[in-house]
Design a protein around this motif. Structure first.
Motif, PDB file in Angstrom:
ATOM      1  N   GLY A  14     -18.070   2.606   9.544  1.00 24.90           N
ATOM      2  CA  GLY A  14     -18.379   1.284  10.099  1.00 24.90           C
ATOM      3  C   GLY A  14     -19.854   0.964   9.984  1.00 24.90           C
ATOM      4  N   THR A  15     -20.397   0.483  11.057  1.00 31.62           N
ATOM      5  CA  THR A  15     -21.783   0.035  11.070  1.00 31.62           C
ATOM      6  C   THR A  15     -22.723   1.212  11.278  1.00 31.62           C
ATOM      7  OG1 THR A  15     -21.718  -0.291  13.440  1.00 31.62           O
ATOM      8  CG2 THR A  15     -21.034  -2.150  12.070  1.00 31.62           C
ATOM      9  N   ALA A  16     -24.003   0.918  11.264  1.00 31.43           N
ATOM     10  CA  ALA A  16     -25.014   1.956  11.469  1.00 31.43           C
ATOM     11  C   ALA A  16     -24.869   2.587  12.845  1.00 31.43           C
ATOM     12  CB  ALA A  16     -26.411   1.363  11.306  1.00 31.43           C
ATOM     13  N   SER A  17     -24.247   1.876  13.790  1.00 29.58           N
ATOM     14  CA  SER A  17     -24.066   2.437  15.129  1.00 29.58           C
ATOM     15  C   SER A  17     -22.971   3.497  15.151  1.00 29.58           C
ATOM     16  CB  SER A  17     -23.719   1.326  16.124  1.00 29.58           C
ATOM     17  OG  SER A  17     -22.443   0.801  15.805  1.00 29.58           O
ATOM     18  N   GLY A  18     -22.304   3.669  14.022  1.00 23.91           N
ATOM     19  CA  GLY A  18     -21.259   4.677  13.946  1.00 23.91           C
ATOM     20  C   GLY A  18     -19.880   4.145  14.301  1.00 23.91           C
ATOM     21  N   ALA A  19     -19.787   2.851  14.591  1.00 29.52           N
ATOM     22  CA  ALA A  19     -18.478   2.283  14.913  1.00 29.52           C
ATOM     23  C   ALA A  19     -17.562   2.392  13.708  1.00 29.52           C
ATOM     24  CB  ALA A  19     -18.624   0.817  15.331  1.00 29.52           C
ATOM     25  N   ARG A  20     -16.299   2.609  13.966  1.00 35.21           N
ATOM     26  CA  ARG A  20     -15.332   2.720  12.893  1.00 35.21           C
ATOM     27  C   ARG A  20     -14.277   1.657  13.114  1.00 35.21           C
ATOM     28  NH1 ARG A  20     -16.516   7.300  10.307  1.00 35.21           N
ATOM     29  NH2 ARG A  20     -14.553   7.843   9.370  1.00 35.21           N
ATOM     30  N   GLU A  21     -13.844   1.082  12.032  1.00 33.49           N
ATOM     31  CA  GLU A  21     -12.863   0.001  12.098  1.00 33.49           C
ATOM     32  C   GLU A  21     -11.542   0.480  11.515  1.00 33.49           C
ATOM     33  OE1 GLU A  21     -12.350  -3.954   9.552  1.00 33.49           O
ATOM     34  OE2 GLU A  21     -14.254  -3.802  10.597  1.00 33.49           O
ATOM     35  N   PRO A  22     -10.424   0.383  12.275  1.00 34.46           N
ATOM     36  CA  PRO A  22      -9.141   0.786  11.713  1.00 34.46           C
ATOM     37  C   PRO A  22      -8.697  -0.212  10.657  1.00 34.46           C
ATOM     38  CG  PRO A  22      -8.826  -0.189  13.859  1.00 34.46           C
ATOM     39  CD  PRO A  22     -10.305  -0.110  13.621  1.00 34.46           C
ATOM     40  N   ARG A  23      -7.976   0.266   9.686  1.00 37.09           N
ATOM     41  CA  ARG A  23      -7.379  -0.632   8.703  1.00 37.09           C
ATOM     42  C   ARG A  23      -5.974  -0.161   8.408  1.00 37.09           C
ATOM     43  NH1 ARG A  23      -8.774   0.895   2.675  1.00 37.09           N
ATOM     44  NH2 ARG A  23      -9.136   3.080   2.974  1.00 37.09           N
ATOM     45  N   PRO A  24      -5.116  -1.089   8.020  1.00 35.29           N
ATOM     46  CA  PRO A  24      -3.744  -0.674   7.753  1.00 35.29           C
ATOM     47  C   PRO A  24      -3.680   0.225   6.539  1.00 35.29           C
ATOM     48  CG  PRO A  24      -4.069  -2.992   7.199  1.00 35.29           C
ATOM     49  CD  PRO A  24      -5.339  -2.496   7.828  1.00 35.29           C
ATOM     50  N   VAL A  25      -2.857   1.260   6.615  1.00 35.90           N
ATOM     51  CA  VAL A  25      -2.677   2.159   5.489  1.00 35.90           C
ATOM     52  C   VAL A  25      -1.846   1.468   4.416  1.00 35.90           C
ATOM     53  CG1 VAL A  25      -1.664   4.344   4.775  1.00 35.90           C
ATOM     54  CG2 VAL A  25      -2.889   4.196   6.925  1.00 35.90           C
ATOM     55  N   ALA A  26      -0.863   0.681   4.832  1.00 35.36           N
ATOM     56  CA  ALA A  26       0.010   0.027   3.866  1.00 35.36           C
ATOM     57  C   ALA A  26       0.603  -1.224   4.472  1.00 35.36           C
ATOM     58  CB  ALA A  26       1.134   0.979   3.452  1.00 35.36           C
ATOM     59  N   ALA A  27       0.965  -2.112   3.610  1.00 28.96           N
ATOM     60  CA  ALA A  27       1.764  -3.262   4.008  1.00 28.96           C
ATOM     61  C   ALA A  27       3.026  -3.195   3.162  1.00 28.96           C
ATOM     62  CB  ALA A  27       1.004  -4.556   3.761  1.00 28.96           C
ATOM     63  N   VAL A  28       4.099  -3.712   3.693  1.00 25.70           N
ATOM     64  CA  VAL A  28       5.378  -3.640   3.016  1.00 25.70           C
ATOM     65  C   VAL A  28       5.922  -5.050   2.901  1.00 25.70           C
ATOM     66  CG1 VAL A  28       7.701  -2.684   3.117  1.00 25.70           C
ATOM     67  CG2 VAL A  28       5.779  -1.359   3.979  1.00 25.70           C
ATOM     68  N   ASP A  29       6.390  -5.409   1.705  1.00 24.65           N
ATOM     69  CA  ASP A  29       6.949  -6.749   1.543  1.00 24.65           C
ATOM     70  C   ASP A  29       8.433  -6.737   1.909  1.00 24.65           C
ATOM     71  OD1 ASP A  29       8.349  -5.764  -0.646  1.00 24.65           O
ATOM     72  OD2 ASP A  29       7.057  -6.718  -2.118  1.00 24.65           O
ATOM     73  N   ALA A  30       9.094  -7.868   1.775  1.00 27.78           N
ATOM     74  CA  ALA A  30      10.485  -8.010   2.205  1.00 27.78           C
ATOM     75  C   ALA A  30      11.430  -7.077   1.465  1.00 27.78           C
ATOM     76  CB  ALA A  30      10.945  -9.457   2.019  1.00 27.78           C
ATOM     77  N   ASP A  31      11.080  -6.668   0.258  1.00 25.88           N
ATOM     78  CA  ASP A  31      11.937  -5.778  -0.518  1.00 25.88           C
ATOM     79  C   ASP A  31      11.638  -4.311  -0.263  1.00 25.88           C
ATOM     80  OD1 ASP A  31      13.157  -7.986  -1.729  1.00 25.88           O
ATOM     81  OD2 ASP A  31      11.553  -8.095  -3.221  1.00 25.88           O
ATOM     82  N   PRO A 127      10.833   0.379   7.101  1.00 27.99           N
ATOM     83  CA  PRO A 127      10.244  -0.967   7.036  1.00 27.99           C
ATOM     84  C   PRO A 127      11.324  -2.040   7.136  1.00 27.99           C
ATOM     85  CG  PRO A 127      10.309   0.004   4.854  1.00 27.99           C
ATOM     86  CD  PRO A 127      10.770   1.070   5.816  1.00 27.99           C
ATOM     87  N   PRO A 128      10.946  -3.222   7.610  1.00 30.95           N
ATOM     88  CA  PRO A 128      11.927  -4.314   7.644  1.00 30.95           C
ATOM     89  C   PRO A 128      12.364  -4.673   6.227  1.00 30.95           C
ATOM     90  CG  PRO A 128       9.898  -4.925   8.785  1.00 30.95           C
ATOM     91  CD  PRO A 128       9.651  -3.632   8.098  1.00 30.95           C
ATOM     92  N   ARG A 129      13.575  -5.157   6.106  1.00 37.50           N
ATOM     93  CA  ARG A 129      14.060  -5.599   4.805  1.00 37.50           C
ATOM     94  C   ARG A 129      15.165  -6.620   5.025  1.00 37.50           C
ATOM     95  NH1 ARG A 129      18.893  -3.213   3.561  1.00 37.50           N
ATOM     96  NH2 ARG A 129      19.480  -1.469   4.859  1.00 37.50           N
ATOM     97  N   SER A 130      15.393  -7.390   4.008  1.00 36.66           N
ATOM     98  CA  SER A 130      16.491  -8.351   4.052  1.00 36.66           C
ATOM     99  C   SER A 130      17.763  -7.631   3.647  1.00 36.66           C
ATOM    100  CB  SER A 130      16.228  -9.502   3.080  1.00 36.66           C
ATOM    101  OG  SER A 130      15.093 -10.205   3.477  1.00 36.66           O
ATOM    102  N   ALA A 131      18.801  -7.811   4.434  1.00 39.37           N
ATOM    103  CA  ALA A 131      20.079  -7.176   4.126  1.00 39.37           C
ATOM    104  C   ALA A 131      20.800  -7.994   3.058  1.00 39.37           C
ATOM    105  CB  ALA A 131      20.933  -7.085   5.376  1.00 39.37           C
ATOM    106  N   PRO A 132      21.382  -7.320   2.071  1.00 38.28           N
ATOM    107  CA  PRO A 132      22.173  -8.066   1.090  1.00 38.28           C
ATOM    108  C   PRO A 132      23.381  -8.697   1.782  1.00 38.28           C
ATOM    109  CG  PRO A 132      22.354  -5.696   0.705  1.00 38.28           C
ATOM    110  CD  PRO A 132      21.382  -5.897   1.832  1.00 38.28           C
ATOM    111  N   ARG A 133      23.675  -9.901   1.400  1.00 36.56           N
ATOM    112  CA  ARG A 133      24.792 -10.624   2.006  1.00 36.56           C
ATOM    113  C   ARG A 133      25.830 -10.896   0.934  1.00 36.56           C
ATOM    114  NH1 ARG A 133      22.748 -15.624   4.457  1.00 36.56           N
ATOM    115  NH2 ARG A 133      24.953 -15.732   4.729  1.00 36.56           N
ATOM    116  N   PRO A 134      27.042 -10.373   1.102  1.00 37.57           N
ATOM    117  CA  PRO A 134      28.065 -10.554   0.072  1.00 37.57           C
ATOM    118  C   PRO A 134      28.466 -12.019  -0.110  1.00 37.57           C
ATOM    119  CG  PRO A 134      28.955  -9.334   1.946  1.00 37.57           C
ATOM    120  CD  PRO A 134      27.502  -9.548   2.203  1.00 37.57           C
ATOM    121  N   ASN A 135      28.413 -12.802   0.964  1.00 34.99           N
ATOM    122  CA  ASN A 135      28.705 -14.232   0.833  1.00 34.99           C
ATOM    123  C   ASN A 135      28.008 -14.997   1.944  1.00 34.99           C
ATOM    124  OD1 ASN A 135      30.452 -14.575   3.180  1.00 34.99           O
ATOM    125  ND2 ASN A 135      31.969 -13.382   2.030  1.00 34.99           N
ATOM    126  N   ILE A 136      28.002 -16.298   1.826  1.00 34.43           N
ATOM    127  CA  ILE A 136      27.271 -17.155   2.754  1.00 34.43           C
ATOM    128  C   ILE A 136      27.815 -17.079   4.175  1.00 34.43           C
ATOM    129  CG2 ILE A 136      28.593 -19.270   2.370  1.00 34.43           C
ATOM    130  CD1 ILE A 136      24.810 -19.163   2.551  1.00 34.43           C
TER     131      ILE A 136
END
Length: 176
Positions: A14-31, A127-136
């Motif tokens: 992080g900054t010179a003060s030694g602060a550390r900032e978390p960041r996401p390791v990964a993002a996951v799309d709908a698939d 991770p979240p995902r869209s479920a396949p739908r056989p019909n409407i």
């Protein structure tokens, strides 16, 4: 989970003060494919204030909490479409955590620069995902695509004992 590594985050200098900032390791799309988070997602990753209320037990409880947050905004009331979008995203995230994620481990909603960030932590690493739908006529499967469509950004942060899904919903109707 008490440290950033256990929460599925890595630290960076992080900054010179030694602060550390978390960041996401990964993002996951709908698939379910891993992708880099949007550039503005890091800006939105400021630490969240500790929750003062217990986790909501239902989607209705979560919507009520978010409605109180929106009602507390100063100025003109928000357009009904915006309120509806925020409440729908909240409902979908909580319902998914309850139905598919083993329950809610944490819930937070806060105002962030012209938007509402809703964070739901559940107990499933899948991770979240869209479920396949056989019909409407097959029920379900619309929630995750709706969350992605109505949100400015959606980030899935994996953790050892589950995951956090953060959705940022704009408070202006033209931004989605």
């Amino acid at each position: 989970m008490t440290n950033d590594a256990a929460a599925g985050r890595e630290e960076r200098p992080g900054t010179a003060s030694g602060a550390r900032e978390p960041r996401p390791v990964a993002a996951v799309d709908a698939d379910g494919r891993q992708r880099a988070p949007r550039p503005d997602a890091q800006r939105l990753r400021a630490p969240l204030a500790p929750a003062h209320e217990p986790c909501p037990g239902t989607a209705a409880d979560a919507r009520e909490r978010v409605r109180r947050l929106l009602d507390g905004l100063a100025g003109a009331p928000l357009p009904p479409r915006v309120v509806g979008d925020v409440l729908l995203v909240t409902s979908e995230l909580v319902t998914n955590a309850l139905r598919h994620g083993g329950g809610i481990a944490a819930f937070r909603a806060e105002l962030v620069g012209g938007a509402v960030r809703v964070s739901v932590t559940d107990r499933s690493p899948a991770p979240p995902r869209s479920a396949p739908r056989p019909n409407i006529a097959t029920p379900g499967g619309f929630g995750w695509p709706l969350v992605q469509r109505l949100s400015r950004s959606v980030v899935v942060i994996p953790a050892r004992d589950g995951k956090t899904v953060e959705a940022v919903v704009p408070l202006t109707p033209d931004e989605t």
